[in-house]
Design an enzyme around this catalytic site. Structure first.
Site, PDB file in Angstrom:
ATOM      1  N   CYS A   1       4.532 -62.811 -42.554  1.00 47.04           N
ATOM      2  CA  CYS A   1       4.400 -61.950 -43.709  1.00 47.04           C
ATOM      3  C   CYS A   1       5.806 -61.825 -44.286  1.00 47.04           C
ATOM      4  CB  CYS A   1       3.885 -60.581 -43.256  1.00 47.04           C
ATOM      5  SG  CYS A   1       4.054 -59.342 -44.544  1.00 47.04           S
TER       6      CYS A   1
ATOM      7  N   LYS B   1       5.989 -73.910  -3.590  1.00 47.98           N
ATOM      8  CA  LYS B   1       5.249 -72.724  -4.031  1.00 47.98           C
ATOM      9  C   LYS B   1       3.830 -73.130  -4.412  1.00 47.98           C
ATOM     10  CE  LYS B   1       8.138 -69.127  -4.273  1.00 47.98           C
ATOM     11  NZ  LYS B   1       8.560 -68.614  -5.520  1.00 47.98           N
TER      12      LYS B   1
ATOM     13  N   CYS C   1      -0.306 -55.317 -44.396  1.00 49.32           N
ATOM     14  CA  CYS C   1       0.001 -54.951 -45.779  1.00 49.32           C
ATOM     15  C   CYS C   1      -0.802 -55.751 -46.799  1.00 49.32           C
ATOM     16  CB  CYS C   1       1.493 -55.091 -46.060  1.00 49.32           C
ATOM     17  SG  CYS C   1       2.039 -56.795 -46.145  1.00 49.32           S
TER      18      CYS C   1
ATOM     19  N   CYS D   1      -1.695 -60.657 -44.546  1.00 47.78           N
ATOM     20  CA  CYS D   1      -1.086 -59.850 -43.490  1.00 47.78           C
ATOM     21  C   CYS D   1      -2.048 -58.718 -43.097  1.00 47.78           C
ATOM     22  CB  CYS D   1       0.232 -59.265 -43.981  1.00 47.78           C
ATOM     23  SG  CYS D   1       0.923 -58.056 -42.852  1.00 47.78           S
TER      24      CYS D   1
ATOM     25  N   LYS E   1       5.429 -69.994   4.331  1.00 53.85           N
ATOM     26  CA  LYS E   1       6.312 -69.076   3.613  1.00 53.85           C
ATOM     27  C   LYS E   1       5.580 -67.736   3.527  1.00 53.85           C
ATOM     28  CE  LYS E   1       9.394 -68.713  -0.280  1.00 53.85           C
ATOM     29  NZ  LYS E   1       8.994 -67.422  -0.771  1.00 53.85           N
TER      30      LYS E   1
HETATM   31  S1  IVH Z   1      14.031 -69.853   5.611  1.00 53.61           S
HETATM   32  C1  IVH Z   1      18.570 -69.975   3.789  1.00 53.61           C
HETATM   33  N1  IVH Z   1      11.554 -69.622   6.393  1.00 53.61           N
HETATM   34  O1  IVH Z   1      11.404 -66.888   1.536  1.00 53.61           O
HETATM   35  C2  IVH Z   1      17.252 -69.346   3.540  1.00 53.61           C
HETATM   36  N2  IVH Z   1      12.280 -68.262   4.603  1.00 53.61           N
HETATM   37  O2  IVH Z   1      13.723 -67.878  -0.801  1.00 53.61           O
HETATM   38  C3  IVH Z   1      16.409 -69.416   4.769  1.00 53.61           C
HETATM   39  N3  IVH Z   1      10.575 -66.741   3.737  1.00 53.61           N
HETATM   40  O3  IVH Z   1      13.620 -64.505   1.096  1.00 53.61           O
HETATM   41  C4  IVH Z   1      15.053 -68.941   4.520  1.00 53.61           C
HETATM   42  N4  IVH Z   1       8.976 -67.328   5.120  1.00 53.61           N
HETATM   43  O4  IVH Z   1      12.671 -64.348   3.425  1.00 53.61           O
HETATM   44  C5  IVH Z   1      12.494 -69.200   5.532  1.00 53.61           C
HETATM   45  N5  IVH Z   1       9.408 -69.522   7.239  1.00 53.61           N
HETATM   46  C6  IVH Z   1      10.328 -69.081   6.375  1.00 53.61           C
HETATM   47  C7  IVH Z   1      10.062 -68.080   5.416  1.00 53.61           C
HETATM   48  C8  IVH Z   1      11.074 -67.703   4.546  1.00 53.61           C
HETATM   49  C9  IVH Z   1       9.311 -66.533   4.106  1.00 53.61           C
HETATM   50  C10 IVH Z   1      11.268 -66.038   2.630  1.00 53.61           C
HETATM   51  C11 IVH Z   1      12.667 -65.642   2.968  1.00 53.61           C
HETATM   52  C12 IVH Z   1      13.432 -65.747   1.673  1.00 53.61           C
HETATM   53  C13 IVH Z   1      12.547 -66.556   0.803  1.00 53.61           C
HETATM   54  C14 IVH Z   1      13.238 -67.863   0.449  1.00 53.61           C
END
Ligand code: IVH
Length: 667
Positions: A421, A309, A406, A403, A114
């Site tokens: 307070c 995440k 005050c 407090c 991601k």
């Molecule tokens: S797939 C239908 N693949 O992550 C959504 N997203 O909330 C398809 N992102 O804003 C997203 N790397 O821009 C996908 N390998 C990846 C990604 C990716 C970053 C971002 C994407 C989106 C957010 C997902």
């Protein structure tokens, strides 16, 4: 040079420059030295100057940054750009896997990084890049083509003459980010907080020459019309994008079980620091496009993918002090003062400790080494204390009995964690109450910020909110940093606030548990302050969304003689005490078509804003909700309506366009 010869040479130069560009930026494997590339580019630019008609939009010379724009144009995406649901731990991942398998049986996953940048959509017509856009609200984005053209990994011409929309993540590599910030700091400019902000800031510049200097990059990850490309899986889709000349990320893996996915994630956690770009997680996608289609979408995101995440970055720092502040309700809140430390891109030096219980529970002592993270990547928080790093100099912290503002005795109200307070004359509470009264959601008095309020209060010019309406120019002009002009402006905005509709006043009074939304509901229901003052607890409870606690607080407030005096004074000073917004008509009193119906607004409306349309429908007794379900009676679809419209037709729900809604509103 003859034009025919020039034309031929231009074609040759396009091909060569594109090839060298691709080798250098996408494959990271150049076959010629930089000087050769520069020489060819110079030659191309020279020919284009002589024969401007040979300068086409897909010419490699266009990457250096064209004309400055006045504003970005809006762009409708061919298919909506959705976001992904999140997983924060293994359990979330296993739940996702279970849901997927329950719906479509056995699956393979394609697992990708991601990338932490910003989503963009790239439109190609017959193989040529014609437009690139930001994601915007998912349906409508902004045309940032000129800036995107400066990214060398975006082919201006693909290897096939297709008309498609490619999606990907534009980003700034870590090294470019560091260099950029170094230069900015040298020039005494504000550095960017993180590479994502730097990338977004660069792509939102109206002058493309700025983006051209920022060394942006991109990884693409899908084609909007992937299923029409004769491709069967996400994995093959990425290979196909490679073939077309794009840069995809090769740190990807096909996994056939969720356990394999989890192992891959663990590997990436270690590898993350060595990558040349930032990632904020891992995306897990069902590989088969056919199964993806079967799984479909929720209103916001695909059911066939999820984003894992990474846990927030944690760092260690020293707790230097604990500061106490008294809020408008008298609650005393401790705040940790920290040795400044960088976490997830910004410097942190304060973190709320919320209340005494939390300090005791985590055994937080002064001068402790503490672990800090940003919750939801935004709000700093103390995670825990490194007890084995104590050296004996740490000091236990006890909340004071009095407090800090005050000196009156603090109390702990039953079932509450906060110490309070309860002295109604506590200066901190009065000051904070005044700040609340003038704030944006309340009376919205421009020019009256915390600083001016504190000054007015210190100088004993204002004690109650009514005093604000008695201020004179002579009094204001003598304040620090207050000139003739700003005094006039301030008096004008104070005067203007007298016209506010009742809900602003009601919220501004700071009655416990009465937030902006409840204030609006109450104002709409009772319409005048007089009626509110006379209402009984039962009458309050009868109102939609007003609960017992709120009703009690209202009754208590309106029983106090000093509050009644204050309200009378405000009225006498000319402050409006009536509701001015759209009236809520009882369903049985409305003869509108909308009365009693549940309505969803979707897509872009042209004549009315969504909020205004909602208010008008509600004023006629309709109920406006956010998502389409079996309970929906009517969907109003503006331009480029997406999934909600599709859902409406799936459920056979009546659909109107904006025009029809307006003519019904006017009836
Ligand atoms: S797939 C239908 N693949 O992550 C959504 N997203 O909330 C398809 N992102 O804003 C997203 N790397 O821009 C996908 N390998 C990846 C990604 C990716 C970053 C971002 C994407 C989106 C957010 C997902």
């Amino acid at each position: 040079m003859e034009k025919e010869v020039a034309k031929h040479r231009v074609e040759q130069l396009h091909a060569l420059i594109n090839k060298y560009n691709y080798e250098y930026h996408t494959l990271d494997d150049p076959s010629v030295p930089d000087s050769e590339y520069d020489k060819l580019m110079k030659e191309l630019i020279a020919i284009e100057e002589k024969f401007p008609e040979l300068k086409t939009p897909d010419s490699p010379s266009q990457r250096v940054g064209g004309a400055v724009l006045d504003a970005f144009q809006k762009v409708q995406h061919k298919t909506p750009m959705l976001s992904l649901g999140n997983a924060f731990n293994e359990e979330d991942l296993r739940d996702f896997d279970r849901r997927v398998r329950q719906a479509v049986g056995d699956v393979d996953y394609n697992v990708e990084l991601k990338i932490d940048g910003l989503a963009v959509s790239l439109r190609y017509e017959n193989g040529v890049f014609v437009r690139g856009a930001t994601r915007g609200d998912g349906t409508t984005g902004e045309d940032i083509s000129e800036n995107l053209k400066t990214i060398r990994n975006i082919p201006l011409k693909m290897n096939r003459d297709l008309s498609i929309e490619v999606r990907g993540e534009a980003f700034m590599p870590k090294r470019s980010f560091e260099q950029l910030n170094k230069v900015r700091i040298e020039r005494e400019e504000e550095p960017f907080a993180n590479p994502r902000n730097a990338a977004a800031g660069s792509l939102r510049q109206l002058d493309p020459k700025i983006a051209a200097k920022r060394n942006l990059d991109i990884f693409v990850y899908s084609i909007a019309e992937l299923d029409e490309m004769g491709v069967e899986t996400q994995n093959e889709g990425l290979d196909f994008l490679d073939e077309l000349g794009f840069k995809t990320n090769h740190e990807r893996k096909k996994c056939s079980t969720i356990e394999e996915v989890i192992v891959f994630i663990e590997e990436l956690k270690t590898k993350r620091a060595d990558l040349s770009y930032e990632i904020d997680g891992i995306v897990i996608k069902v590989n088969s496009l056919h199964q993806q289609e079967e799984l479909g979408f929720t209103a916001k995101s695909p059911r066939w993918a999820i984003a894992y995440k990474f846990p927030a970055e944690e760092v260690v720092t020293t707790l230097l002090d604990i500061e106490l502040s008294v809020g408008r309700t008298g609650a005393v809140t401790p705040t940790a003062i920290l040795e400044p430390v960088k976490v997830a891109g910004t410097t942190v030096q304060r973190a709320s400790l919320h209340n005494e219980d939390l300090i005791k529970e985590k055994d937080i002592r002064l001068f402790d080494k503490v672990v800090i993270k940003k919750a939801g990547d935004i709000i700093p928080e103390v995670v825990n204390v490194l007890i084995d790093q104590r050296n004996g100099e740490e000091k236990e912290f006890n909340m004071p009995e009095e407090c800090p503002e005050c000196g009156s005795k603090l109390v702990r109200i039953e079932e509450e964690v906060a110490l309070r307070c309860i002295n109604p004359e506590c200066p901190a509470q009065i000051r904070e109450g005044l700040i609340h009264f003038v704030s944006r959601q309340a009376m919205n008095i421009e020019g009256l910020g915390e600083r001016v309020i504190a000054q007015l209060f210190r100088e004993s010019l204002v004690h109650t909110v009514a005093d604000l309406y008695k201020l004179s120019k002579d009094q204001l002009i003598n304040l620090e940093r207050m000139g003739e002009k700003s005094s006039d402006n301030l008096l004008q905005s104070i005067e203007k606030s007298k016209e506010n509709s009742l809900e602003r006043l009601l919220f501004g009074l700071g009655i416990r548990f009465i937030g902006a939304k409840a204030a609006k509901t109450l104002a709409q229901h009772f319409e005048t302050l007089d009626r509110l003052q006379q209402a009984s607890k039962e009458e309050f409870i009868e109102v939609d969304e007003i609960g017992e606690k709120m009703a009690d607080a209202l009754v208590t407030y309106f029983q106090k003689e000093e509050m009644l005096n204050l309200l009378a004074e405000l009225k006498q000073l000319g402050v409006n005490t009536e509701y001015k917004g759209p009236k809520k008509i009882k369903v049985e009193d409305s003869d509108s078509y909308f009365a009693g119906k549940t309505i969803v607004l979707t897509g872009k409306l042209n004549e009315l804003s969504r909020n205004d349309a909602k208010a008008e429908i509600e004023a006629l007794g309709g109920k406006v909700t956010g998502s389409v379900s079996k309970k929906t009676d009517l969907v109003i679809a503006g331009e480029a309506a997406g999934s909600k419209l599709a859902k409406a037709s799936e459920l056979n729900i009546e659909v109107w366009d904006e025009k029809r809604m307006i003519s019904e509103l006017k009836k």
